[in-house]
Enzyme design. Structure first.
Site, PDB file in Angstrom:
ATOM      1  N   SER A   1      -6.246   3.727   4.020  1.00  0.00           N
ATOM      2  CA  SER A   1      -5.580   2.863   3.047  1.00  0.00           C
ATOM      3  C   SER A   1      -6.595   2.061   2.228  1.00  0.00           C
ATOM      4  O   SER A   1      -6.402   0.877   1.941  1.00  0.00           O
ATOM      5  CB  SER A   1      -4.595   1.903   3.740  1.00  0.00           C
ATOM      6  OG  SER A   1      -3.680   1.367   2.825  1.00  0.00           O
TER       7      SER A   1
ATOM      8  N   LYS B   1       2.938   6.858   5.205  1.00  0.00           N
ATOM      9  CA  LYS B   1       2.050   5.766   4.801  1.00  0.00           C
ATOM     10  C   LYS B   1       2.638   4.405   5.136  1.00  0.00           C
ATOM     11  O   LYS B   1       3.839   4.189   5.048  1.00  0.00           O
ATOM     12  CB  LYS B   1       1.810   5.854   3.285  1.00  0.00           C
ATOM     13  CG  LYS B   1       0.787   4.878   2.732  1.00  0.00           C
ATOM     14  CD  LYS B   1      -0.619   5.329   3.033  1.00  0.00           C
ATOM     15  CE  LYS B   1      -1.645   4.301   2.584  1.00  0.00           C
ATOM     16  NZ  LYS B   1      -1.586   3.045   3.371  1.00  0.00           N
TER      17      LYS B   1
ATOM     18  N   LYS C   1      -0.049   3.698  -2.688  1.00  0.00           N
ATOM     19  CA  LYS C   1      -1.073   4.744  -2.576  1.00  0.00           C
ATOM     20  C   LYS C   1      -0.471   6.128  -2.370  1.00  0.00           C
ATOM     21  O   LYS C   1      -1.179   7.136  -2.531  1.00  0.00           O
ATOM     22  CB  LYS C   1      -2.048   4.394  -1.447  1.00  0.00           C
ATOM     23  CG  LYS C   1      -2.805   3.095  -1.688  1.00  0.00           C
ATOM     24  CD  LYS C   1      -3.846   2.852  -0.605  1.00  0.00           C
ATOM     25  CE  LYS C   1      -4.595   1.541  -0.835  1.00  0.00           C
ATOM     26  NZ  LYS C   1      -3.908   0.370  -0.290  1.00  0.00           N
TER      27      LYS C   1
ATOM     28  N   SER D   1       0.798  -1.234   0.000  1.00  0.00           N
ATOM     29  CA  SER D   1       0.000   0.000   0.000  1.00  0.00           C
ATOM     30  C   SER D   1       0.825   1.276   0.000  1.00  0.00           C
ATOM     31  O   SER D   1       0.247   2.372  -0.063  1.00  0.00           O
ATOM     32  CB  SER D   1      -0.958   0.013   1.200  1.00  0.00           C
ATOM     33  OG  SER D   1      -2.027  -0.885   0.987  1.00  0.00           O
TER      34      SER D   1
END
Length: 385
Positions: A123, A225, A66, A63
């Site tokens: 997320s 993140k 992202k 992720s």
């Protein structure tokens, strides 16, 4: 007019004096060894990588992908192509996307702003696909945008196949590339970067926390993140700001949520404790003027395309000197951004950092008489030098 005065090489040296006690070498211990597949520590201001362990190895980013999805969305907002208030109709493809979710419902409408929060904080894979489709028409087309943007940022070890980070054999990135992306997010759009510091987001009667545990443990951490898949392990890109200095970390392939936070903290502690930065010159500021021959103007301003910042072990910056050298003979036309000289930062005879001086404005060719007259003067000058 003295031709020798304008034709000779221009040099300016600025010395940064220090008390004798400041010249003693600082003892820097070996960097921490992390329980991770790959990691880097970067000073944000200078973009210098201070610790690199397999930082350019191509690995599944999970992720962390992202970060690119959100970055492109904010670019589109700032360019005026989309607005945060725009409503996005959730497709069945977005709704059915597996993995972590924002819990948006098929055929409902969700604002771009809410989707952006759902991507960064929750997320949400569903939110990522919905926003990708809104921007580019399809997730495949959006992946092309991701790859084009990665090339622009110098992310040479990244290739994206989707907006979520779900596993794909041709979907990869690296710790170094993710640090580059984080730096772009932080500096290009501070307003949207503030979203990365939010600890939770409430949507569809569900409150989900930000998975970056450092937001609760370290008040100086304000992003970015997390990522996790079985193949990628537990990953984290983080940044912290302390006393005006900012560090960026990217850690790939730890074994748990707790581990990625703890290993990242080691990098941040080491970076802030043992390194410091100084900005010598700011971008776009006139640093010197240079003589121009055969031009509509007889001089051009010289400066930098980017801030010139150097990061060194604590106590070493006061040993540095900066020198600027302009090219000895500039002939029009000159385009804005053309390299017309050089700036060197030295410690003794060693060049620590070097970058080009650029023309801050264009200089067009002068008229026929001006070109002829300057040609004669240059010929005469060449005879006597």
């Amino acid at each position: 007019m003295n031709i020798n005065l304008f034709a000779k090489r221009f040099a300016l040296v600025v010395l940064f004096a220090a008390a004798p006690t400041a010249w003693a070498d600082t003892v820097i211990p070996s960097p921490p060894q992390l329980a991770a597949k790959s990691y880097v520590l970067m000073d944000a201001a200078s973009s210098q990588v201070l610790i690199d362990n397999n930082g350019d190895e191509r690995l599944p980013p999970a992720s962390l992908t992202k970060l690119m999805t959100a970055y492109i969305a904010t670019l589109e907002i700032n360019r005026g192509h989309i607005k945060e208030s725009d409503l996005v109709t959730v497709s069945e493809h977005a709704w059915r996307t597996g993995g972590s979710r924002m819990f948006i419902q098929v055929n409902t409408q969700v604002s771009v702003g809410d989707l952006l929060h759902g991507i960064i904080i929750q997320s949400g894979n569903d939110a990522s696909v919905a926003l990708a489709e809104h921007i580019a028409g399809s997730e495949d087309a959006f992946a092309d945008l991701m790859n084009t943007t990665a090339q622009r940022l110098g992310m040479t070890n990244s290739h994206f196949m989707n907006a979520t980070g779900l596993p794909h054999p041709e979907h990869y990135s690296s710790a170094h590339d993710m640090a580059k992306l984080a730096r772009a997010i932080i500096y290009e759009d501070p307003a949207h970067y503030a979203i990365y510091a939010q600890k939770e987001f409430f949507w569809n009667n569900i409150k989900q926390p930000n998975r970056n545990l450092l937001l609760w443990r370290d008040s100086t951490v304000d992003g970015l993140k997390t990522g996790h898949t079985e193949e990628a392990g537990y990953c984290l890109v983080a940044s912290a700001l302390r006393e005006g200095s900012r560090m960026i970390t990217a850690v790939f392939g730890t074994h748990s949520e707790q581990s990625r936070a703890a290993e990242t903290q080691k990098l941040l502690t080491y970076g802030f404790r043992f390194f410091e930065s100084r900005t010598f010159y700011k971008k776009g500021v006139e640093l010197a003027k240079s003589r121009v021959w055969k031009g509509a103007s007889d001089e051009v301003q010289a400066g930098l395309a980017e801030d010139l910042t150097v990061t060194l072990p604590r106590g070493q910056l006061d040993k540095l000197e900066a020198s600027m050298t302009l090219n000895p003979q500039l002939i029009a036309p000159i385009q804005q951004g053309d390299v017309i000289g050089r700036v060197d930062i030295k410690s003794g005879e060693q060049v620590v950092s070097s970058t080009g001086l650029i023309a801050l404005q264009a200089v067009e060719e002068g008229g026929l008489f001006r070109q002829l007259w300057d040609s004669i003067r240059l010929f005469i000058y060449g005879l006597f030098n």
